[in-house]
Design an enzyme around this catalytic site. Sequence first.
Site, PDB file in Angstrom:
ATOM      1  CG  HIS A  20      -1.791   1.197   1.329  1.00 33.74           C
ATOM      2  ND1 HIS A  20      -3.073   1.223   0.822  1.00 33.74           N
ATOM      3  CD2 HIS A  20      -1.581   2.441   1.858  1.00 33.74           C
ATOM      4  CE1 HIS A  20      -3.611   2.410   1.036  1.00 33.74           C
ATOM      5  NE2 HIS A  20      -2.724   3.170   1.665  1.00 33.74           N
ATOM      6  CD  GLU A  21       1.695   3.693   3.689  1.00 34.93           C
ATOM      7  OE1 GLU A  21       1.975   4.733   3.019  1.00 34.93           O
ATOM      8  OE2 GLU A  21       0.698   3.614   4.425  1.00 34.93           O
ATOM      9  CG  HIS A  24       0.397   6.169  -0.881  1.00 36.54           C
ATOM     10  ND1 HIS A  24      -0.684   6.587  -1.629  1.00 36.54           N
ATOM     11  CD2 HIS A  24      -0.129   5.599   0.239  1.00 36.54           C
ATOM     12  CE1 HIS A  24      -1.806   6.286  -0.993  1.00 36.54           C
ATOM     13  NE2 HIS A  24      -1.494   5.683   0.134  1.00 36.54           N
TER      14      HIS A  24
END
Length: 363
Positions: A20-21, A24
Amino acid sequence: MNPFSIIALFLIIGLVVFIHEFGHFLLAKKNGVGVIEFSIGMGPRLLSTVHKGTRYSLKWIPFGGSCLMLGDDNGIVDPDAEEITDKAHSLAEKNVWARISIIAAGPIFNFLLAFVLAVIVIGFAGSDKPYVQGVIDKYPAQEAGLEKGDLITSVNGSRVHLFREIQIYMAMNPGKSLDVTYVRDNQTHETTLVPKYDEANNTYYMGIYSGARYGLKWYETLQYGLYEVKYNVVTVIKSLGMIFTGDLPMTSFSGPVGIATTVNDMVEEVNTSMADESFSDRAMTMFLTLANFVVMISANLGVMNLLPIPALDGGRLLFLLIEAVRGKPVPKEKEAIVHIAGIIFLFIFMIFILFSDIIKIFQ
């Protein structure tokens, strides 16, 4: 929990959060946004290093993570991040569509992780195509003419690709009449039945059973990987809808404690059921079981993060979409108030889920 369950839990949560990170992080770098810190975990730093102005950290509490970008936290910067402190690399200075892509990348990467792992699991273990393996005497399915070998293709107009889709539809629509479309000998047939209530188990049954997993060709594996992700996404969305309408209790949510309990149960189940099998067979079954669980967790995290809740990715995307429509951003002070309220709500909600998970354990 046994030691392996604890290791498996940390690996599962770490992988889902990392992906997820990383979504980003990757889109931030592609759009020229300075990343101050990329971290896995929360709390004090356990390990940390700085490379090209970005601090990479592993923190003590093995839950959560962050991708802190320049201009995304009131301008706070790491003193070691001198190379990325200029205004040109600030998130706030990028156009609205670049910012949307960066924020949306986290949930999208969770869906990609779910798809990749689903393809791996299906490649090894096959998929639960909605074939009827057998019918139960004197139940509606038999009376409606369904037979062993029939392939169910739709229920009440909704396409069916997995046997679990039939099960979850019935669980969410107990007792509802079913218009079933199925294929037999390459011929399409339709029938209607009303599930029968079973008092002993307090549920409704069509009177069919399956659960077998069928091997697929390579291109079907990719196709059914998408069906698997779709199933998890649709299920969590419908479950959320049922929670808000009161058809499901709030205790249906699970947090880290609930996930830990589930992981431990799966590990114990594999160890018990395959106690006499070889180590390699147990290891492969354990991997596929946990990977299948990560598919669900990652898809669920993707959906939850896209909900328009302040402080989550979905809440931030909502403000960015408003900006794209208006042609100018919402005043920062007003957006900050909304996000602070969202953080307070999420904190209270997390405490509720924690106590709910603990109560479930004792029950």
